[in-house]
Design an enzyme around this catalytic site. Structure first.
Site, PDB file in Angstrom:
ATOM      1  N   HIS A  57       0.802  -1.146   0.072  1.00  0.00           N
ATOM      2  CA  HIS A  57      -0.106   0.021   0.015  1.00  0.00           C
ATOM      3  C   HIS A  57       0.941   1.142   0.041  1.00  0.00           C
ATOM      4  CE1 HIS A  57      -3.038  -2.934   1.147  1.00  0.00           C
ATOM      5  NE2 HIS A  57      -2.501  -3.167   2.262  1.00  0.00           N
ATOM      6  N   HIS A 219      -6.707  -4.754  -0.899  1.00  0.00           N
ATOM      7  CA  HIS A 219      -5.862  -5.815  -1.132  1.00  0.00           C
ATOM      8  C   HIS A 219      -6.243  -6.781  -2.222  1.00  0.00           C
ATOM      9  CE1 HIS A 219      -6.171  -4.498   3.126  1.00  0.00           C
ATOM     10  NE2 HIS A 219      -4.916  -4.824   3.279  1.00  0.00           N
TER      11      HIS A 219
END
Ligand SMILES: Nc1ncnc2c1ncn2[C@@H]1O[C@H](COP(=O)(O)OP(=O)(O)O)[C@@H](O)[C@H]1O
Ligand SMILES: Nc1ncnc2c1ncn2[C@@H]1O[C@H](COP(=O)(O)OP(=O)(O)O)[C@@H](O)[C@H]1O
Ligand SMILES: [Mg+2]
Ligand SMILES: [Mg+2]
Ligand SMILES: [Mg+2]
Ligand SMILES: [Mg+2]
Lengths: 333, 213, 333, 213
Positions: A57, A219
């Site tokens: 991320h 995700h």
């Protein structure tokens, strides 16, 4: 799958080596268990602000370590929460008498692992609290799910509590602020293409040429709904409506608008979407007083964007404007 | 020595090794299941963890079955991460605690260890049967293990019953709407997929049972 | 093709609207002909630094407008050099008696259009000079081609001449500095996947699963050579060798290392590559004294990276460290 | 009025409109050629430019052929961008200058205009025949035009000869290694592709010739 990597199992550690080399003035990296701390950690007489979660991320969280934001970040394997010992190592390296606040995104794995670390820290007489951020309006907020995910609001939360800790707020005040921010920030994301997890080697989902995942997480988990591709005007209106109606935000509100690229969407499209969102909020009488535009919480190379709205007031504005000096967010210094 | 009758630390380690082997063998399959409704890491996470468990056991075997399971527990907690790490870690930790310092396990101990493991998972994860998680495999497995034990089964038979029930339980997650873990974000889109954690639980119990025969 | 856009023909203007909304404190945007100038332009008694080129390389150039860097940027259509009237408008909005330096990437279109603009400016008695940056070692530097392309070195050049102009250097000095920088900066790029130009709607090239374009440009023009995919270690070594051997850089040199994402390559891989490059340079006795890591000169959503090396000295170090305050590069303020 | 014999500003504007139509029609094809060896914008660039030329002409017609071409030139320069904008712009500008304020064009004027256009492109772009650029279409077109004119052809015949030669010239770029423009970065990989600018030159001259018949 093509990526600029060596062994998929080593990707996080090798990437951290690059981060350490690039920003030796700002951060210090320790390995196995991996954690990144401010170069000047521990900072005396200051509440430590610590976050972490699965890697992939970036710049969240490692890129936000530095003065005015995080004291430490704990990067797990790609899309996998770090383990309690890693979190504990970060706590040990940064936390003194004023205690620490753990910023935890609401995923089962993060919550469980950070919870365990906090318990271990308590056993060593450290005052460690957690705040769980769950700003994603795509997920129904019910006891029949794991609850809402922590997404774009996390970036804003880390900046704001980092600033509060930097100005000398005590742990109670920092924790109260954190909960207040969580209460007034909301996000929604969309994906145009999937990410590919290095060890999986296959795209995380398959998306047809004419399809968009609406309500995507970070995700590569599929979104809540698959919709036909549509114009930027229509898509951003759909996103703005979802976020505004949730809190709800209303006429007369001052907000921070955070238009985030999920990684693979270039600035051209991110700014384009940001411009539309500004217009749609103005149409609703919502005043954008601060903004952040760019790839700040991503999902590897996934294409897509997210919109985050935070209701602002004088205190939050002051904390937002406060100096920050990290690899990926920097102003006022 | 056939079966787990009179089984000691060494046999428990062997059973764990069989578990590690099955996780390695099915790693890609578990990733694929998690790719469909999660984030494509379950197989990678478990494999990283069990490989570390095996390495830890290679480094020297503790004296009791409980101590062996405790090594497995702490290794899984510090190597797996994600949701599965704390949950599997807790399961092994609770089982280890339940077994105490007994040097050999009988059928009752095996069943009691499984029950403790389940209780630990539920305490941490708050999932119920039907939420489409590993609990859907583990809960019926524990019930079946207790039935087999009270029917007079030996440890191997207890594990075999558990493995059969776990497999059925894992299959039962396919038509369910997930309500815990990452798959719950999908709402009804999680229907039609087996839960990765339930599947890995069934695979582990099958490997344990076969190794224990 | 899926993009967050409305009409492909309007993508640049709509994106500029978002930029204007996001950074009203830093930049002012004018449309038709499109150009972006510092919010406080014209800055009195300062050489103006102006650049531009086709859009799709953001943050270059528009994201670098602001104090300490560019006075104006002129974004053309996607991958298409802007026209002379647009450049001329930017010159008019920023240039006074001290004159202006045009930073021009070496592409036929950019050179011709900026040349014409400079002629038009000269006709209005403005002292406007051009420097052409051509740092891409992938292209043979011969009269049998259009010459080397301007790539990553452009970012560094804009920062350095921007700092020189900001400290009050006259046009002669700024121009001399620019030529000196061009003489000691070299770059190489690779692509793992193609970009898609909005109006074309198809990927700019087709690349097999196991292939990499080595020596890629920033316009989706195919690279010089197609090589089999390889490990990050091998690929970065190939890149470092190409750059180091070209100038050549040698033992004892101080350099700035710029590891650039072409857009679609996420920070995880960019930092990973950066770490390898640092190691390989150290092995050669080349000392990295400054670094820049991230997506600063991109090719839409193309996956890939580029490496740029600039030989450093005290003056360049001072100029690099000087304050800069733009949407996408900011420090010291 | 058939043919360009005695052709005035209005006829020249018509010819330009035909050029605009052909660019619009072949836009995707030109993008595709540029995608292969360049940056996929040539069709978009030219179409944007010629659409603007047509709009400009709709706004009011200048009095002489030269003035019409000058409107086209300045519009192309301010709308096309890239390499093609200045090159085509210069071509039209030089032709316009060459024609001066003549109110009608004869065959010699057409040939001379084409020659001036070519000289302008070469002056700006420094390309030679064989470099795989628009010069490979325009240079033989000018030669053919001059031959046709000295053979006594009328303006339409001059343009027809130019169009034929330009087409051949464009085709001749396929086996070449590009040495100017973006395709030159490819080295030998540019072999096997027609040059986009040479192709658009051939298409434009064909459209001009057909409109002039
Ligand atoms: N609250 C919970 N209770 C029980 N099991 C859970 C819970 N949440 C998740 N799980 C199990 O964990 C599995 C996912 O593990 P893994 O993919 O390794 O972690 P993550 O979801 O963090 O990526 C799920 O398939 C499910 O069986
Ligand atoms: N130096 C040059 N001389 C003549 N023609 C050139 C030159 N450079 C490029 N061209 C022509 O321009 C065409 C490309 O135009 P276009 O794609 O619109 O611009 P760009 O290359 O800037 O994207 C090439 O196909 C070629 O015919
Ligand atoms: Mg995970
Ligand atoms: Mg998972
Ligand atoms: Mg172009
Ligand atoms: Mg082109």
């Amino acid at each position: 799958m093509k990526k600029i990597i060596n062994d998929p199992a080593a990707v996080v550690a090798e990437s951290l080596r690059g981060l350490a080399a690039a920003h030796a003035d700002l951060v210090r990296v320790a390995y196995d268990p991996d954690h990144v701390v401010r170069a000047d950690a521990p900072v005396a007489d200051k509440v430590a602000v610590i976050s972490g979660g699965g890697s992939g991320h970036e710049p969240l969280h490692t890129g936000f370590v530095g003065a005015g934001m995080l004291d430490a970040a704990v990067p797990g394997p790609v899309f996998t929460s770090p383990t309690p010992d890693a979190v504990q190592a970060a706590i040990s390296a940064t936390t003194g008498q004023p205690g620490a606040l753990l910023v935890v995104k609401n995923y089962t794995g993060d919550v469980l692992n950070f919870e365990t670390a906090a318990e271990l820290a308590a056993a060593e007489d450290l005052d460690v609290r957690s705040v769980v951020i769950d700003d994603d309006v795509a997920v129904a907020d019910s006891t029949f799910t794991a609850g809402r995910r922590g997404v774009g609001g996390t970036v804003l939360l880390e900046k704001l509590v980092g600033a509060a800790a930097a100005r000398g707020d005590g742990l109670d005040a920092v924790e109260t602020l954190a909960r207040r921010v969580v209460g007034q920030v909301r996000s929604i994301g969309v994906a145009l293409s999937p990410p590919t997890v290095p060890h999986a080697g296959e795209p995380s989902f398959d998306l047809g040429e004419g399809e968009i995942e609406f309500g995507i997480g970070i995700h590569g988990e599929p979104g809540r709904e698959r919709i036909p591709a549509e114009s930027a005007d229509a898509l951003v209106e759909r996103m703005v409506a979802a976020v505004v109606e949730d809190l709800p935000f209303g006429e007369g509100d001052d907000v921070l608008l955070f238009t985030n690229s999920m990684g693979g969407t270039p600035p051209m499209e991110t700014y384009l979407a940001h411009g539309i969102a500004e217009r749609l909020l103005a149409d609703r009488g919502i005043r954008v007083t601060r903004r952040l535009v760019g790839p700040y919480i991503t999902s590897l190379e996934m294409q897509g964007i997210s919109l985050t709205l935070l209701r602002m007031d004088d205190e939050l504005t002051e904390l937002w404007d406060a100096p920050v000096h990290t690899p990926s967010l920097r102003w006022g210094v | 020595m056939g079966g787990l009758m009179g089984c000691n630390a060494e046999r428990v380690a062997e059973v764990l090794r069989a578990g590690g082997a099955t996780v390695a063998e099915h790693k890609a399959e578990l990733i694929e299941l998690d790719r469909a409704i999660g984030d494509a890491d379950h197989g990678e996470n478990l494999d990283r963890g069990f490989a570390a468990v095996l390495t830890a056991l290679d480094g020297g075997l503790p004296e009791t079955p409980g101590a062996v399971l405790k090594v497995a527990a702490t290794t899984l907690i510090s190597k797996v991460g994600g949701a599965a790490g704390p949950l599997y870690g807790t399961a092994f930790l609770r089982a280890a605690t339940k077994l105490g310092d007994a040097s050999e396990l009988d059928a009752a101990a095996v069943a009691a260890g499984l029950r403790a493991a389940l209780d630990g998972v539920v305490a941490r994860g708050k999932a119920e049967v039907g939420d489409a998680t590993m609990v859907d495999a583990l809960a019926p497995a524990v019930d079946a293990a207790e039935r087999a034990q009270s029917d007079g089964g030996d440890p191997a038979a207890v594990l075999a019953a558990a493995a059969d029930a776990a497999k059925e339980g894992a299959d039962s997650t396919v038509p369910l709407t997930a309500r815990k873990g990452r798959a719950s974000y999908l709402g009804e889109r999680s229907v039609g997929h087996a839960d990765p954690g339930a599947t890995s639980t069934a695979l582990l119990l099958r490997a344990f049972a076969e190794s224990a025969r």
